[in-house]
Design an enzyme around this catalytic site. Structure first.
Site, mmCIF file in Angstrom:
data_model
loop_
_atom_site.group_PDB
_atom_site.id
_atom_site.type_symbol
_atom_site.label_atom_id
_atom_site.label_comp_id
_atom_site.label_asym_id
_atom_site.label_seq_id
_atom_site.Cartn_x
_atom_site.Cartn_y
_atom_site.Cartn_z
ATOM 1 C CB ALA A 1 47.974 36.595 34.391
ATOM 2 C CB THR B 1 46.208 35.047 27.901
ATOM 3 O OG1 THR B 1 44.806 35.272 27.987
ATOM 4 C CG2 THR B 1 46.732 34.606 29.248
ATOM 5 C CG PHE C 1 51.757 32.955 37.196
ATOM 6 C CD1 PHE C 1 52.669 33.361 36.237
ATOM 7 C CD2 PHE C 1 51.860 33.492 38.481
ATOM 8 C CE1 PHE C 1 53.657 34.284 36.529
ATOM 9 C CE2 PHE C 1 52.850 34.415 38.778
ATOM 10 C CZ PHE C 1 53.742 34.815 37.813
ATOM 11 N NE ARG C 2 47.709 29.719 40.620
ATOM 12 C CZ ARG C 2 48.289 30.887 40.872
ATOM 13 N NH1 ARG C 2 48.157 31.887 40.016
ATOM 14 N NH2 ARG C 2 49.008 31.064 41.957
ATOM 15 C CG HIS D 1 50.746 41.813 42.335
ATOM 16 N ND1 HIS D 1 50.098 40.707 41.828
ATOM 17 C CD2 HIS D 1 50.357 41.891 43.635
ATOM 18 C CE1 HIS D 1 49.353 40.146 42.781
ATOM 19 N NE2 HIS D 1 49.491 40.850 43.888
ATOM 20 C CB CYS E 1 70.477 54.547 47.288
ATOM 21 S SG CYS E 1 70.521 54.508 45.480
ATOM 22 C CB CYS F 1 74.733 53.497 45.918
ATOM 23 S SG CYS F 1 73.506 52.183 46.088
ATOM 24 C CB THR G 1 42.201 37.132 38.344
ATOM 25 O OG1 THR G 1 42.763 36.666 39.571
ATOM 26 C CG2 THR G 1 40.823 37.696 38.612
ATOM 27 C CG ASN H 1 38.930 33.485 35.028
ATOM 28 O OD1 ASN H 1 39.741 34.386 34.798
ATOM 29 N ND2 ASN H 1 39.305 32.311 35.477
HETATM 30 P P1 CNA Z 1 46.645 33.244 37.071
HETATM 31 O O1 CNA Z 1 46.631 32.595 38.386
HETATM 32 O O2 CNA Z 1 47.634 32.784 36.049
HETATM 33 O O3 CNA Z 1 45.169 33.083 36.473
HETATM 34 C C1 CNA Z 1 44.837 33.523 35.205
HETATM 35 C C2 CNA Z 1 43.370 33.194 34.974
HETATM 36 O O4 CNA Z 1 42.974 33.803 33.774
HETATM 37 C C3 CNA Z 1 43.077 31.692 34.848
HETATM 38 O O5 CNA Z 1 42.021 31.368 35.712
HETATM 39 C C4 CNA Z 1 42.662 31.518 33.376
HETATM 40 O O6 CNA Z 1 41.605 30.592 33.220
HETATM 41 C C5 CNA Z 1 42.176 32.899 33.026
HETATM 42 N N1 CNA Z 1 42.374 33.276 31.626
HETATM 43 C C6 CNA Z 1 43.438 33.052 30.818
HETATM 44 N N2 CNA Z 1 43.250 33.611 29.621
HETATM 45 C C7 CNA Z 1 42.022 34.190 29.654
HETATM 46 C C8 CNA Z 1 41.247 34.922 28.721
HETATM 47 N N3 CNA Z 1 41.683 35.176 27.474
HETATM 48 N N4 CNA Z 1 40.033 35.381 29.107
HETATM 49 C C9 CNA Z 1 39.548 35.136 30.347
HETATM 50 N N5 CNA Z 1 40.242 34.433 31.272
HETATM 51 C C10 CNA Z 1 41.461 33.979 30.929
HETATM 52 O O7 CNA Z 1 46.829 34.805 37.176
HETATM 53 P P2 CNA Z 1 46.329 35.810 38.326
HETATM 54 O O8 CNA Z 1 46.447 37.163 37.755
HETATM 55 O O9 CNA Z 1 45.058 35.383 38.923
HETATM 56 O O10 CNA Z 1 47.466 35.580 39.417
HETATM 57 C C11 CNA Z 1 48.066 36.606 39.945
HETATM 58 C C12 CNA Z 1 49.556 36.721 39.586
HETATM 59 C C13 CNA Z 1 49.910 36.413 38.156
HETATM 60 C C14 CNA Z 1 49.918 38.150 39.748
HETATM 61 O O11 CNA Z 1 50.901 38.246 40.715
HETATM 62 C C15 CNA Z 1 50.459 38.657 38.411
HETATM 63 O O12 CNA Z 1 51.469 39.592 38.609
HETATM 64 C C16 CNA Z 1 50.976 37.444 37.760
HETATM 65 N N6 CNA Z 1 51.153 37.506 36.290
HETATM 66 C C17 CNA Z 1 51.008 38.667 35.593
HETATM 67 C C18 CNA Z 1 51.175 38.706 34.212
HETATM 68 C C19 CNA Z 1 51.018 40.002 33.472
HETATM 69 O O13 CNA Z 1 51.321 41.066 34.011
HETATM 70 N N7 CNA Z 1 50.522 39.974 32.241
HETATM 71 C C20 CNA Z 1 51.468 37.525 33.529
HETATM 72 C C21 CNA Z 1 51.636 36.330 34.275
HETATM 73 C C22 CNA Z 1 51.448 36.342 35.657
#
Ligand code: CNA
Length: 241
Positions: free
Chosen positions: A25, A29, A36-37, A122, A133, A153, A191, A214
């Site tokens: 994710a 951003t 999410f976090r 995902h 269906c 359906c 991530t 990250n």
């Molecule tokens: P997460 O757990 O929300 O982690 C995101 C990570 O990215 C965190 O550790 C942040 O510190 C880091 N981060 C945020 N912005 C930046 C940036 N600009 N540069 C570098 N690092 C950054 O998200 P994960 O993807 O690890 O968790 C998996 C889930 C979140 C999956 O199931 C996704 O489907 C789900 N998700 C997806 C989206 C999307 O499709 N854009 C959005 C929100 C959540």
């Protein structure tokens, strides 16, 4: 800016034509989609149920109305554009250096940026299908309107995303394992490496050029050969292809 780290990343990118990217994710951003976090991520916003509960299979089955309220308010993304990280990855693939993008994201921004080989662990919010269906539907059918969208359906139409409690697509998982196992350089970015089984993919890497880009710390920081705690779009804009 971590100038030394970016110089090393650039060296490794220049020397390889077998790079694999694995992201989450945080890659989106900088396009304006909350993760999410992070502090302003979805887990820190007030909602009746925690997001991981709403986004679970059992919740969707029991309470599709509430699921769709959340979906339409929080997951429908319109007017967003790929950022410098998505664009650089597409450029690296075009240049014959990057083999694949493996993503946990469901937003389709890698494809919009021009990446061809994208493994969506995902699923995608841009597709939908009937849970009875399996007839496919475009996202517009579920994104707008009120209540629970239904197929001709009578089945409930659902987004083509992997909800919590649901298994990942076996073929996509196996191909991701194969790509990571054979990669020379593995770049992991945006991530928290908290969501399994996707986060477990990192363990298949056997090389010695594992890069983590990250903002926040991850449980795998000590495992990586290079860690850059900066915004991925800013870091990637400094990669020269
Ligand atoms: P997460 O757990 O929300 O982690 C995101 C990570 O990215 C965190 O550790 C942040 O510190 C880091 N981060 C945020 N912005 C930046 C940036 N600009 N540069 C570098 N690092 C950054 O998200 P994960 O993807 O690890 O968790 C998996 C889930 C979140 C999956 O199931 C996704 O489907 C789900 N998700 C997806 C989206 C999307 O499709 N854009 C959005 C929100 C959540």
């Amino acid at each position: 800016m971590d100038i030394e780290g970016i110089r090393k990343l650039n060296d490794w990118v220049r020397e390889s034509d077998n790079i694999v990217f694995f992201g989450g994710a945080g890659v989106s951003t900088e396009s304006g989609i909350p993760d999410f976090r992070s502090v302003d991520g979805l887990y820190h916003q007030k909602w009746k149920y925690p997001p991981e509960q709403i986004l679970s299979h059992s919740f969707f089955e029991r309470n599709p109305e509430e699921y769709y309220r959340f979906h339409r308010e929080k997951l429908v993304i319109e007017g967003v554009k790929p950022n410098r990280a998505h664009l650089k990855l597409a450029e690296l693939e075009q240049a014959g250096k990057l083999r694949a993008v493996i993503t946990q994201n469901i937003d389709g921004l890698h494809q919009e940026a021009g990446s061809k080989k994208v493994l969506e662990l995902h699923g995608s919010i841009l597709r939908a299908y009937c849970s009875r269906c399996r007839k496919p539907y475009p996202q517009e059918v579920i994104n707008h309107g009120e209540g629970v969208p239904r197929c001709s359906c009578g089945g409930v139409i659902r987004p083509d995303i992997v909800l919590y409690e649901e298994p990942l697509d076996q073929d996509i998982m196996e191909e991701s394992v194969r790509l990571i196992r054979n990669a020379e350089v593995l770049i992991i970015g945006g991530t928290s490496l908290n969501v399994y089984p996707a986060a477990g993919l990192i363990r298949y890497y056997r090389g010695s050029r594992l890069v983590l880009v990250n903002l926040g710390e991850t449980p795998y920081d000590s495992y990586a050969d290079l860690v850059i705690h900066e915004k991925i779009g800013e870091v990637f804009s400094q990669i020269t292809v």
